[in-house]
Design a protein around this motif. Structure first.
Motif, PDB file in Angstrom:
ATOM      1  N   ARG A  80       0.832  -1.210   0.000  1.00  0.00           N
ATOM      2  CA  ARG A  80       0.000   0.000   0.000  1.00  0.00           C
ATOM      3  C   ARG A  80       0.866   1.259   0.000  1.00  0.00           C
ATOM      4  O   ARG A  80       0.522   2.257  -0.646  1.00  0.00           O
ATOM      5  CB  ARG A  80      -0.932  -0.005   1.214  1.00  0.00           C
ATOM      6  CG  ARG A  80      -2.026  -1.066   1.157  1.00  0.00           C
ATOM      7  CD  ARG A  80      -3.037  -0.844   2.282  1.00  0.00           C
ATOM      8  NE  ARG A  80      -4.062  -1.870   2.273  1.00  0.00           N
ATOM      9  CZ  ARG A  80      -4.042  -2.961   3.014  1.00  0.00           C
ATOM     10  NH1 ARG A  80      -3.017  -3.178   3.835  1.00  0.00           N
ATOM     11  NH2 ARG A  80      -5.018  -3.848   2.948  1.00  0.00           N
ATOM     12  N   ALA A  83       2.032   1.780  -3.519  1.00  0.00           N
ATOM     13  CA  ALA A  83       0.979   2.341  -4.364  1.00  0.00           C
ATOM     14  C   ALA A  83       0.728   3.811  -4.032  1.00  0.00           C
ATOM     15  O   ALA A  83       0.604   4.659  -4.935  1.00  0.00           O
ATOM     16  CB  ALA A  83      -0.299   1.530  -4.203  1.00  0.00           C
ATOM     17  N   ILE A  87       1.266   6.951  -6.635  1.00  0.00           N
ATOM     18  CA  ILE A  87       0.209   7.900  -6.999  1.00  0.00           C
ATOM     19  C   ILE A  87       0.651   9.326  -6.693  1.00  0.00           C
ATOM     20  O   ILE A  87       0.444  10.253  -7.488  1.00  0.00           O
ATOM     21  CB  ILE A  87      -1.089   7.553  -6.248  1.00  0.00           C
ATOM     22  CG1 ILE A  87      -1.646   6.210  -6.738  1.00  0.00           C
ATOM     23  CG2 ILE A  87      -2.131   8.653  -6.428  1.00  0.00           C
ATOM     24  CD1 ILE A  87      -2.796   5.685  -5.900  1.00  0.00           C
ATOM     25  N   CYS A 187      -0.729  -0.092  -7.846  1.00  0.00           N
ATOM     26  CA  CYS A 187      -2.055  -0.354  -7.284  1.00  0.00           C
ATOM     27  C   CYS A 187      -2.469  -1.806  -7.548  1.00  0.00           C
ATOM     28  O   CYS A 187      -3.061  -2.461  -6.674  1.00  0.00           O
ATOM     29  CB  CYS A 187      -3.075   0.614  -7.881  1.00  0.00           C
ATOM     30  SG  CYS A 187      -2.868   2.330  -7.351  1.00  0.00           S
ATOM     31  N   ALA A 190      -0.769  -3.906  -5.005  1.00  0.00           N
ATOM     32  CA  ALA A 190      -1.410  -3.836  -3.690  1.00  0.00           C
ATOM     33  C   ALA A 190      -2.641  -4.740  -3.631  1.00  0.00           C
ATOM     34  O   ALA A 190      -2.880  -5.426  -2.635  1.00  0.00           O
ATOM     35  CB  ALA A 190      -1.783  -2.391  -3.372  1.00  0.00           C
TER      36      ALA A 190
END
Length: 440
Positions: A80, A83, A87, A187, A190
Motif C-alpha cells: 500500500r 501504491a 500515486i 495499485c 497492492a
C-alpha cells in the motif's frame, strides 16, 4: 510482534511481475522528469544556483521525511505504501505539467517529489522480502537491473525524442504518462498482495525498536557503512571522472567510452554474481571484500599509473616501453580498475541491501531502510561538497586518493570487529602432557 507474513518461501511470480513493471516504469518516468527539471533550472539566468538548489531540495526532503515515510509504510503495509507513493509522485509530475514551468518553482517541485518518495522508496525495499521469499539477493539484483534499464530508456531514448518533439513540456507530459503507468501497476500489486494475503500491516512496533535493531546487529551497522561509502564513491566519481578523463588520461570519446564501458561490465558482473550466488550468510564477507576493492580501486586511479610508468622506464625493456608509448600506462591502469570499481560498487550495494532485508524484523523493514537512507544522505553531503571544491582546486587525483583513504578507513572499521574479537579471545590452554605410567 505483529507484522507482515509470507505464506511460503518461494517468490510470488504474478505479484513480482507487477512489481517489476512498476519499478521499471517508475524509474523511467523519474529520470525523464528530472531531465525536464534540470533543463528548466539549467537554462535560467542563474543556472549554477538553480542546479545546486535542485540537489539541496532533494536532500532536505529526504532528511525531513525519511523516517516518518518509513513509519507510514510499515503502518499501512509496504504494497500500500508503494501504491500511495506511486500515486503521489505521478500527482507531483502532473502538477508540474499543468502549472507554470519557471526555474524558480523547480526547488519546490523537487522538494515535494522527494518528500512523497520517502514513502515509496522504503516500501520498495520492504517488498523484496514480501515477494522474493528467500531469494533476497536475486530480487535486489533484479531491482537494480530494472533501475538501470529505466534510467537508460529515459536518458538514451525518451528524453531526446520528446525534446525533439516538443521541448520541456513534451518531456514533462511523457514523464507524467509513464508515472501513471507505474502507479497503476503499483495499485495492481497492492490488490494482488491483499488477495494472496502476503502481508499484514505492522501493529504495535515503536521507532525505538528500529534503533535497537541497529544497535544490536553488527551486520546492520556494516550495511549502513557500506551503503554510505558506496554512495560517496559513486557520486564522488561522477564529480571527478570528467576532469580525470580530460586532464589525466587525455581521453577522447573512444577512451572515455572504454573506461565507462569497463565500469558498466563490472556492474553487470556484480549483478549476475549476486543473483546467482549471494545469500544472507555471505553478505558480511562480501561487504568487506567490496569495501576493500573500492579502496584499492580509487587509490589505483589516483597514483598507480605513475608507478607503472616508472617501472617501465626503469626496466628499459623494449616491448613494455613501446606499449607505454602507444597505449599509455594510465589507460593500462584505468580500464581494469574501472571494471573493479564497477564490480565493487554493485557487490557492496546489493550485499548491504540483502543483509538488511534478511536481518530486519518483518514489521520494521520500511523503517530500517528509511533510517539507513537518512544516515547515508547525512554522511555523504559534506564529502560531496568537499569533493566538488577539491576537484576544482587540486584536480581529480587528490579527490580519488581521498576517497580511497576513506574507503580504507571504512574497511579497517569493518575488520576491527573481527580483529578485536580475535585479540580478546581467551588463549588456549596447552594440552596436558601425558603422564608416564610406572609399571611394576
Amino acid at each position: 510482534m505483529a507484522g507482515s507474513k509470507v505464506v511460503d518461501p518461494t517468490p510470488k511470480l504474478p505479484a513480482l511481475s507487477l512489481f517489476a513493471l512498476a519499478k521499471f516504469t517508475a524509474q523511467a518516468g523519474q529520470n525523464l522528469f528530472f531531465a525536464a527539471l534540470l533543463v528548466t533550472a539549467g537554462t535560467a539566468n542563474h543556472a549554477a544556483a538553480g542546479l545546486s538548489s535542485f540537489f539541496v531540495a532533494m536532500l532536505l526532503a529526504s532528511l525531513a521525511f525519511g523516517v516518518p515515510g518509513g513509519a507510514l509504510a510499515d503502518r499501512i503495509g509496504p504494497s500500500r505504501g508503494f501504491a500511495l507513493g506511486g500515486i503521489a509522485r505521478a500527482a507531483v509530475m502532473l502538477a508540474w505539467l499543468l502549472g507554470p514551468k519557471s526555474a524558480m518553482a523547480v526547488p519546490a517541485v523537487v522538494f515535494a517529489y522527494s518528500a512523497v518518495s520517502q514513502v515509496y522508496s522504503p516500501s520498495e525495499m520492504a517488498l523484496v522480502r514480501t515477494l522474493g521469499g528467500r531469494r533476497h539477493g536475486a530480487v535486489h539484483s533484479l531491482v537494480l537491473t530494472l533501475q538501470f534499464a529505466g534510467q537508460g530508456l529515459a536518458v538514451a531514448a525518451l528524453a531526446p525524442f520528446l525534446w525533439w518533439l516538443g521541448g520541456t513540456p513534451a518531456m514533462a507530459a511523457g514523464a507524467a504518462a509513464v508515472a501513471a503507468v507505474a502507479a497503476a501497476a503499483a495499485c495492481g500489486l497492492a490488490v494482488a498482495t491483499a488477495r494472496l494475503r502476503l502481508e499484514l500491516p505492522a501493529r504495535g512496533s515503536a521507532f525505538r525498536d528500529t534503533l535497537r535493531f541497529f544497535r544490536r546487529h553488527a551486520i546492520a551497522r556494516e550495511a549502513v557503512i557500506a551503503l554510505a561509502l558506496t554512495s560517496m564513491v559513486v557520486q564522488g566519481s561522477i564529480v571527478a571522472l570528467p576532469l580525470y578523463l580530460r586532464n589525466d588520461l587525455a581521453a577522447g570519446s573512444f577512451g572515455a567510452a572504454l573506461v565507462v564501458g569497463a565500469a558498466a561490465l563490472g556492474v553487470g558482473a556484480g549483478l549476475l554474481a549476486v543473483a546467482l550466488r549471494l545469500g544472507p550468510g555471505g553478505a558480511s564477507a562480501t561487504i568487506r571484500t567490496a569495501v576493500l576493492a573500492m579502496a584499492v580501486g580509487t587509490l589505483a586511479l589516483a597514483s598507480l599509473d605513475y608507478g607503472l610508468r616508472a617501472a617501465l622506464e626503469l626496466t628499459e625493456v623494449g616491448p613494455f616501453v613501446d606499449l607505454d608509448l602507444s597505449l599509455g600506462a594510465s589507460f593500462a591502469v584505468a580500464v581494469p580498475v574501472a571494471f573493479l570499481l564497477g564490480l565493487a560498487v554493485a557487490l557492496a550495494l546489493l550485499a548491504a541491501r540483502t543483509a538488511l532485508t534478511a536481518a530486519a524484523p518483518v514489521a520494521h523493514q520500511s523503517r530500517v531502510f528509511a533510517v539507513q537512507a537518512v544516515l547515508t544522505d547525512a554522511f555523504v553531503v559534506l564529502p560531496l561538497v568537499l569533493f566538488g571544491i577539491g576537484v576544482e582546486v587540486a584536480g581529480a587525483r587528490p579527490v580519488l586518493a581521498l576517497m580511497g583513504g576513506v574507503a580504507g578507513f571504512a574497511f579497517l572499521v569493518l575488520e576491527g570487529r573481527v580483529v578485536i574479537g580475535w585479540l580478546h579471545a581467551p588463549a588456549r590452554e596447552p594440552a596436558p602432557a601425558p603422564v608416564p605410567v610406572e609399571r611394576d
